[in-house]
Design a protein around this motif. Structure first.
Motif, PDB file in Angstrom:
ATOM      1  N   TYR A  50       0.837  -1.200   0.000  1.00 21.22           N
ATOM      2  CA  TYR A  50       0.000   0.000   0.000  1.00 21.22           C
ATOM      3  C   TYR A  50       0.879   1.261   0.000  1.00 21.22           C
ATOM      4  CZ  TYR A  50      -3.422   3.495   1.445  1.00 21.22           C
ATOM      5  OH  TYR A  50      -4.209   4.611   1.506  1.00 21.22           O
ATOM      6  N   SER A  51       1.987   1.221   0.739  1.00 22.36           N
ATOM      7  CA  SER A  51       2.910   2.356   0.763  1.00 22.36           C
ATOM      8  C   SER A  51       3.474   2.623  -0.626  1.00 22.36           C
ATOM      9  CB  SER A  51       4.037   2.099   1.763  1.00 22.36           C
ATOM     10  OG  SER A  51       3.541   1.974   3.078  1.00 22.36           O
ATOM     11  N   ILE A  52       3.816   1.553  -1.334  1.00 23.03           N
ATOM     12  CA  ILE A  52       4.323   1.710  -2.704  1.00 23.03           C
ATOM     13  C   ILE A  52       3.238   2.279  -3.613  1.00 23.03           C
ATOM     14  CG2 ILE A  52       5.214   0.473  -4.717  1.00 23.03           C
ATOM     15  CD1 ILE A  52       6.559  -1.454  -2.759  1.00 23.03           C
ATOM     16  N   LEU A  53       2.000   1.817  -3.413  1.00 24.60           N
ATOM     17  CA  LEU A  53       0.884   2.314  -4.202  1.00 24.60           C
ATOM     18  C   LEU A  53       0.670   3.816  -3.975  1.00 24.60           C
ATOM     19  CD1 LEU A  53      -1.509   1.596  -6.089  1.00 24.60           C
ATOM     20  CD2 LEU A  53      -2.872   1.198  -4.029  1.00 24.60           C
ATOM     21  N   ILE A  54       0.747   4.244  -2.724  1.00 22.43           N
ATOM     22  CA  ILE A  54       0.606   5.669  -2.407  1.00 22.43           C
ATOM     23  C   ILE A  54       1.752   6.465  -3.025  1.00 22.43           C
ATOM     24  CG2 ILE A  54       0.669   7.370  -0.531  1.00 22.43           C
ATOM     25  CD1 ILE A  54      -1.995   5.965  -0.821  1.00 22.43           C
ATOM     26  N   MET A  55       2.933   5.895  -3.011  1.00 21.38           N
ATOM     27  CA  MET A  55       4.083   6.583  -3.596  1.00 21.38           C
ATOM     28  C   MET A  55       3.871   6.816  -5.098  1.00 21.38           C
ATOM     29  SD  MET A  55       8.004   5.260  -3.980  1.00 21.38           S
ATOM     30  CE  MET A  55       7.449   4.048  -5.214  1.00 21.38           C
ATOM     31  N   LEU A  56       3.264   5.845  -5.768  1.00 21.66           N
ATOM     32  CA  LEU A  56       3.076   5.937  -7.220  1.00 21.66           C
ATOM     33  C   LEU A  56       1.828   6.726  -7.615  1.00 21.66           C
ATOM     34  CD1 LEU A  56       3.985   2.249  -8.196  1.00 21.66           C
ATOM     35  CD2 LEU A  56       5.441   4.286  -8.360  1.00 21.66           C
ATOM     36  N   TYR A  57       0.859   6.848  -6.700  1.00 21.92           N
ATOM     37  CA  TYR A  57      -0.407   7.494  -7.050  1.00 21.92           C
ATOM     38  C   TYR A  57      -0.234   9.011  -7.115  1.00 21.92           C
ATOM     39  CZ  TYR A  57      -5.239   9.101  -6.736  1.00 21.92           C
ATOM     40  OH  TYR A  57      -6.427   9.722  -6.972  1.00 21.92           O
ATOM     41  N   PRO A  58      -0.570   9.643  -8.238  1.00 23.67           N
ATOM     42  CA  PRO A  58      -0.427  11.107  -8.366  1.00 23.67           C
ATOM     43  C   PRO A  58      -1.671  11.837  -7.827  1.00 23.67           C
ATOM     44  CG  PRO A  58      -1.068  10.186 -10.476  1.00 23.67           C
ATOM     45  CD  PRO A  58      -0.980   9.021  -9.522  1.00 23.67           C
TER      46      PRO A  58
END
Length: 407
Positions: A50-58
């Motif tokens: 989820y942390s990686i997803l938040i990092m990638l989400y603009p």
């Protein structure tokens, strides 16, 4: 350049930290074995993903639309602001901080927390939130942008985005009903007022001319028609109208908002009486509204009063000296100030020498009604020069001209 490089290094270090934690829990599970170690790894895995997803989400995926209840308001009223957030991808967000950027002039009577909201959007693609401002201050207030902030469960990645969304609202000054009594030409002991309704366009007959199509029947001179059998029309000469110019003192003062409110009330009363009104104030910029009448003209005065600031660095008498010299001597001057000086009285007396009426409305705090000997002397000086000075107490403006009539 250095700031961008530093931010990039921070992001890389966070990714490395997350990968290190993930690798550490996996290694612990591999070497230690058993239910507890693998449970720890599988429990940490969704949080890391989820942390990686938040990092990638603009956060630029969000579209912000702001709507304001009314773009033209009166000081002291309430406004409701609605923010609509829409996005294309329903990525689950644990939290979202929405902060509306508003000009600091709003916060003289409002708390900053009112424009900062914490919401839990989850999978929602459309989010609507509202906040209110009460007791709006007068002026031109700007909404510049909306800031969005979010992050992951672990607090490793925190993202923010400033989304431009400009809006402006104009808050007009408050006013009270007031009955204007026209100021007449000065007498030995000051000036007088009258109850006569001002008729600006009344005319008087000065001669005769031949009848022309379109002339009113009431204009025909029937006596000459009876004698000569020719239609003749009366010629008229317009009488001088009652023109008033309102002058605002923009010297910094705790009572400045009361001065603006009094000018707004007075301009309405003058125009309602049937007179023509103009407005002048001088500070860092000069505001001029020509002497006219009508509802549109009232809106022009209100617009200037909504934007006016107490920013004059020069003494009031010096600030208006140039403006007064441009005026027609037939214009009645109504000066609104919170401080009366001998220099101001002399300046107004120089204008009033050609049978022009001048009145000064001295705005005071109703709670502080102490008599000042120096002020009393200046009032006596003004009266001897044919200039009326009337005390106006904040919160009691509606009775000002009733007191003038009694005086």
């Amino acid at each position: 350049m250095m700031k961008k490089l530093w931010n990039s290094l921070q992001e890389i270090s966070k990714v490395l930290l997350l990968l290190l934690l993930l690798a550490g829990t996996f290694s612990y599970a591999m070497f230690q074995g058993g239910f507890v170690s693998w449970f720890l790894f599988y429990s940490f895995l969704p949080f890391s993903l989820y942390s990686i997803l938040i990092m990638l989400y603009p956060l630029s995926d969000f579209n912000v639309t702001r709507s304001i209840q009314s773009e033209e308001l009166k000081a002291g009223s309430r406004v409701t602001v609605t923010i609509q957030l829409n996005r294309k991808f329903p990525i689950p967000l644990f939290y979202l901080v929405v902060e509306d950027q508003v000009s600091t002039s709003f916060f003289s009577t409002a708390e900053i927390s009112q424009v900062k909201k914490l919401i839990y959007p989850g999978f929602k693609q459309s989010i609507k939130l509202q906040y209110e401002f009460e007791n709006l201050p007068r002026g031109e207030h700007h909404f510049t942008s909306t800031d969005l902030k979010t992050g992951d469960f672990l607090g490793i990645f925190q993202k923010s985005k400033k989304i431009e969304a400009a809006d402006t609202i104009l808050v007009y000054p408050s006013y009270v009903p007031m009955t204007y009594q026209p100021i007449q030409v000065q007498y030995d002991q000051g000036v007088a007022s009258t109850d006569v309704k001002i008729q600006r366009d009344t005319t008087m007959a000065t001669g005769l001319r031949e009848y022309q199509p379109g002339d009113r029947v009431s204009w025909i001179h029937w006596k000459s028609f009876a004698r000569t059998n020719d239609l003749m029309t009366k010629e008229f000469e317009e009488r001088k109208s009652h023109d008033v110019c309102l002058i605002l003192d923009r010297t910094p003062s705790p009572l400045f908002e009361d001065l603006v409110s009094f000018i707004a009330s007075l301009s309405r009363a003058v125009l309602k009486k049937g007179a023509q009104a103009g407005y002048i104030s001088s500070g860092n910029t000069v505001q001029r509204v020509p002497v006219k009448n009508g509802d549109h003209h009232q809106r022009q005065i209100d617009y200037q009063l909504a934007k006016v600031q107490a920013d004059s660095e020069a003494p009031f008498n010096d600030a208006i000296k140039k403006e007064i010299s441009r005026m027609s001597q037939s214009v009645v001057l109504l000066v609104v100030t919170s401080s009366l000086t001998r220099e101001l009285v002399q300046q107004l007396h120089d204008y009033s020498r050609n049978n022009s009426a001048v009145a000064v409305f001295l705005v005071k705090n109703a709670k502080n009604n102490t008599k000042n000997s120096d002020e009393q002397q200046i009032k006596a000086l003004a009266s001897s020069k044919g200039i009326m000075v009337r005390d106006c107490f904040a919160g009691h403006f509606s009775n000002v001209f009733a007191e003038v009539k009694q005086a």
